[in-house]
Design an enzyme around this catalytic site. Sequence first.
Site, PDB file in Angstrom:
ATOM      1  N   CYS A   1       0.820  -1.232   0.000  1.00  0.00           N
ATOM      2  CA  CYS A   1       0.000   0.000   0.000  1.00  0.00           C
ATOM      3  C   CYS A   1       0.848   1.275   0.000  1.00  0.00           C
ATOM      4  O   CYS A   1       0.317   2.356  -0.236  1.00  0.00           O
ATOM      5  CB  CYS A   1      -0.943   0.001   1.189  1.00  0.00           C
ATOM      6  SG  CYS A   1      -2.026  -1.435   1.228  1.00  0.00           S
TER       7      CYS A   1
ATOM      8  N   HIS B   1      -3.304   7.119   2.736  1.00  0.00           N
ATOM      9  CA  HIS B   1      -3.695   5.811   2.201  1.00  0.00           C
ATOM     10  C   HIS B   1      -5.054   5.449   2.787  1.00  0.00           C
ATOM     11  O   HIS B   1      -5.268   5.527   3.996  1.00  0.00           O
ATOM     12  CB  HIS B   1      -2.642   4.771   2.577  1.00  0.00           C
ATOM     13  CG  HIS B   1      -3.124   3.369   2.356  1.00  0.00           C
ATOM     14  ND1 HIS B   1      -3.726   2.976   1.188  1.00  0.00           N
ATOM     15  CD2 HIS B   1      -3.130   2.282   3.179  1.00  0.00           C
ATOM     16  CE1 HIS B   1      -4.064   1.696   1.286  1.00  0.00           C
ATOM     17  NE2 HIS B   1      -3.721   1.264   2.481  1.00  0.00           N
TER      18      HIS B   1
ATOM     19  N   ASN C   1     -10.372  -0.164   0.180  1.00  0.00           N
ATOM     20  CA  ASN C   1      -8.911  -0.032   0.249  1.00  0.00           C
ATOM     21  C   ASN C   1      -8.333  -0.625  -1.046  1.00  0.00           C
ATOM     22  O   ASN C   1      -8.394  -1.844  -1.252  1.00  0.00           O
ATOM     23  CB  ASN C   1      -8.409  -0.790   1.484  1.00  0.00           C
ATOM     24  CG  ASN C   1      -6.889  -0.770   1.621  1.00  0.00           C
ATOM     25  OD1 ASN C   1      -6.177  -0.476   0.659  1.00  0.00           O
ATOM     26  ND2 ASN C   1      -6.405  -1.108   2.796  1.00  0.00           N
TER      27      ASN C   1
HETATM   28  O1  UT7 Z   1      -3.894  -1.307   3.619  1.00  0.00           O
HETATM   29  C1  UT7 Z   1      -2.841  -1.847   4.328  1.00  0.00           C
HETATM   30  C2  UT7 Z   1      -3.034  -1.995   5.717  1.00  0.00           C
HETATM   31  N1  UT7 Z   1      -4.315  -2.487   6.136  1.00  0.00           N
HETATM   32  C3  UT7 Z   1      -4.932  -1.851   7.100  1.00  0.00           C
HETATM   33  O2  UT7 Z   1      -4.492  -0.801   7.498  1.00  0.00           O
HETATM   34  C4  UT7 Z   1      -6.116  -2.477   7.766  1.00  0.00           C
HETATM   35  C5  UT7 Z   1      -5.962  -2.334   9.264  1.00  0.00           C
HETATM   36  N2  UT7 Z   1      -6.954  -3.003  10.081  1.00  0.00           N
HETATM   37  C6  UT7 Z   1      -8.265  -2.660  10.071  1.00  0.00           C
HETATM   38  O3  UT7 Z   1      -8.699  -1.827   9.307  1.00  0.00           O
HETATM   39  C7  UT7 Z   1      -9.164  -3.307  11.082  1.00  0.00           C
HETATM   40  O4  UT7 Z   1      -8.388  -3.961  12.039  1.00  0.00           O
HETATM   41  C8  UT7 Z   1     -10.156  -4.313  10.470  1.00  0.00           C
HETATM   42  C9  UT7 Z   1     -11.207  -3.560   9.650  1.00  0.00           C
HETATM   43  C10 UT7 Z   1      -9.451  -5.317   9.608  1.00  0.00           C
HETATM   44  C11 UT7 Z   1     -10.904  -5.043  11.583  1.00  0.00           C
HETATM   45  O5  UT7 Z   1     -11.549  -4.114  12.431  1.00  0.00           O
HETATM   46  P1  UT7 Z   1     -11.370  -4.199  14.007  1.00  0.00           P
HETATM   47  O6  UT7 Z   1     -12.194  -3.143  14.577  1.00  0.00           O
HETATM   48  O7  UT7 Z   1      -9.890  -4.174  14.311  1.00  0.00           O
HETATM   49  O8  UT7 Z   1     -12.012  -5.574  14.324  1.00  0.00           O
HETATM   50  P2  UT7 Z   1     -11.333  -6.853  15.039  1.00  0.00           P
HETATM   51  O9  UT7 Z   1     -10.351  -7.503  14.153  1.00  0.00           O
HETATM   52  O10 UT7 Z   1     -10.909  -6.463  16.421  1.00  0.00           O
HETATM   53  O11 UT7 Z   1     -12.573  -7.777  15.167  1.00  0.00           O
HETATM   54  C12 UT7 Z   1     -13.692  -7.452  16.047  1.00  0.00           C
HETATM   55  C13 UT7 Z   1     -14.752  -8.509  15.842  1.00  0.00           C
HETATM   56  C14 UT7 Z   1     -14.206  -9.934  15.905  1.00  0.00           C
HETATM   57  O12 UT7 Z   1     -15.167 -10.739  16.507  1.00  0.00           O
HETATM   58  P3  UT7 Z   1     -15.030 -11.136  18.077  1.00  0.00           P
HETATM   59  O13 UT7 Z   1     -13.712 -11.856  18.178  1.00  0.00           O
HETATM   60  O14 UT7 Z   1     -15.051  -9.833  18.827  1.00  0.00           O
HETATM   61  O15 UT7 Z   1     -16.214 -11.987  18.308  1.00  0.00           O
HETATM   62  C15 UT7 Z   1     -14.081 -10.324  14.450  1.00  0.00           C
HETATM   63  O16 UT7 Z   1     -14.170 -11.717  14.245  1.00  0.00           O
HETATM   64  O17 UT7 Z   1     -15.325  -8.361  14.531  1.00  0.00           O
HETATM   65  C16 UT7 Z   1     -15.262  -9.617  13.846  1.00  0.00           C
HETATM   66  N3  UT7 Z   1     -15.146  -9.367  12.422  1.00  0.00           N
HETATM   67  C17 UT7 Z   1     -16.211  -9.172  11.641  1.00  0.00           C
HETATM   68  N4  UT7 Z   1     -17.517  -9.149  11.899  1.00  0.00           N
HETATM   69  C18 UT7 Z   1     -18.356  -8.903  10.882  1.00  0.00           C
HETATM   70  C19 UT7 Z   1     -14.011  -9.272  11.672  1.00  0.00           C
HETATM   71  N5  UT7 Z   1     -14.334  -9.015  10.394  1.00  0.00           N
HETATM   72  C20 UT7 Z   1     -15.693  -8.939  10.345  1.00  0.00           C
HETATM   73  C21 UT7 Z   1     -16.621  -8.707   9.329  1.00  0.00           C
HETATM   74  N6  UT7 Z   1     -17.932  -8.681   9.637  1.00  0.00           N
HETATM   75  N7  UT7 Z   1     -16.252  -8.454   8.050  1.00  0.00           N
END
Ligand code: UT7
Length: 343
Positions: free
Chosen positions: A122, A264, A294
Amino acid sequence: MTAPPPSHPPPHRAAVLAGVGGCLPPTAVTNDELAQRLDSSDAWIRSRTGIRQRYFAPPGTATSDLAVGAGAEALKSSGTPDADAVLLATTTPDRPCPATAPVVAARLGLTGAAAFDVSAVCTGFVYALAAAAGLIAAGAAERVLVIGAETFSTLLDPDDRSTAVIFGDGAGAVVLRAGEAAEPGALGPFDLGSDGGREDLITVPAGGSRQRLSGVEAAPRDRYFAMDGKEVFRHAVRRMSASARAVLDRAGLRPDDVDHLVGHQANLRITNHVADEVGIPRERCFSNIAEVGNTAAASIPLALDQAHADGVLTAGGRVLLTAFGGGLTWGSTVLTWPRLDRA
Ligand code: UT7
């Protein structure tokens, strides 16, 4: 014997933005459409990322096809169809070998131009801008077409809801010409960096020389893009904020001097945190993540193209670019937006 004084490159040549363009695949995929096959929802995706839809390239459309579309628009907006170098930032080249940039150059009528790919996930577009500025400063090029293009959907595990809802396909491009540092559109300074100690955070494990696909069956998941989202989130905020501050320091600018932060487009929450950390009001952040998701190396040039088309970026506005990606890698630069035509 003393060497003759260097007559080349001409002193103080800066890379000046002269054109911008973008290209998206024809069909948008909404959150609701993805939620029909993934355990997810429009509400979750919008609230956690800011994304409403993204574009996926249909089978048969390669990264070079999108890159040619964006490159043609950028050349047209620059008023001249020429470039003597083409740099393509991408994570998803058409094939492992050869690079995709020469193919793009040829299809744009630029056979003979220097052409190579830049691989920094990215951050690739900001790295490519720096490389292009270096070519111009060294006198090795007069006009450089810099493209960020991705068919990131080709790397996504369709069953991994933590990545499948975030990424999208597209391409953006700019033309840089040789000019002077005091001109509107002149790029720089730059801040670039990497930390390969955290290669594990964003990776496609198989398909290269470390985990080969030739003669060995890779675990199916290892062919796909994988990301430790939570950890990447933290690094993205920290690295983009530090890099943006470093570039402002180098330029002798304060956060108040920035009219537009074009970061980004990883996640709207990340961009907002970066703005807060750097001390730039959130309303000065341009975001198009809602419409395109993204798009990795394409995200900054696509955002520039849209912000220009929407009349958000106008001549004289100071623009701060900052990116973060796999590697880990990060990079920032700053420019004053020049007067530009639309393609
Ligand atoms: O471009 C290059 C770099 N990439 C990035 O910068 C991306 C960086 N990361 C992010 O944008 C975020 O971490 C994500 C969007 C990927 C995830 O968001 P988050 O707020 O960090 O969520 P999380 O990983 O802490 O997950 C929270 C909950 C989990 O469930 P439990 O364990 O709390 O029951 C996940 O399993 O949300 C769940 N989850 C989802 N639920 C519904 C993860 N993905 C999804 C989904 N839909 N698509």
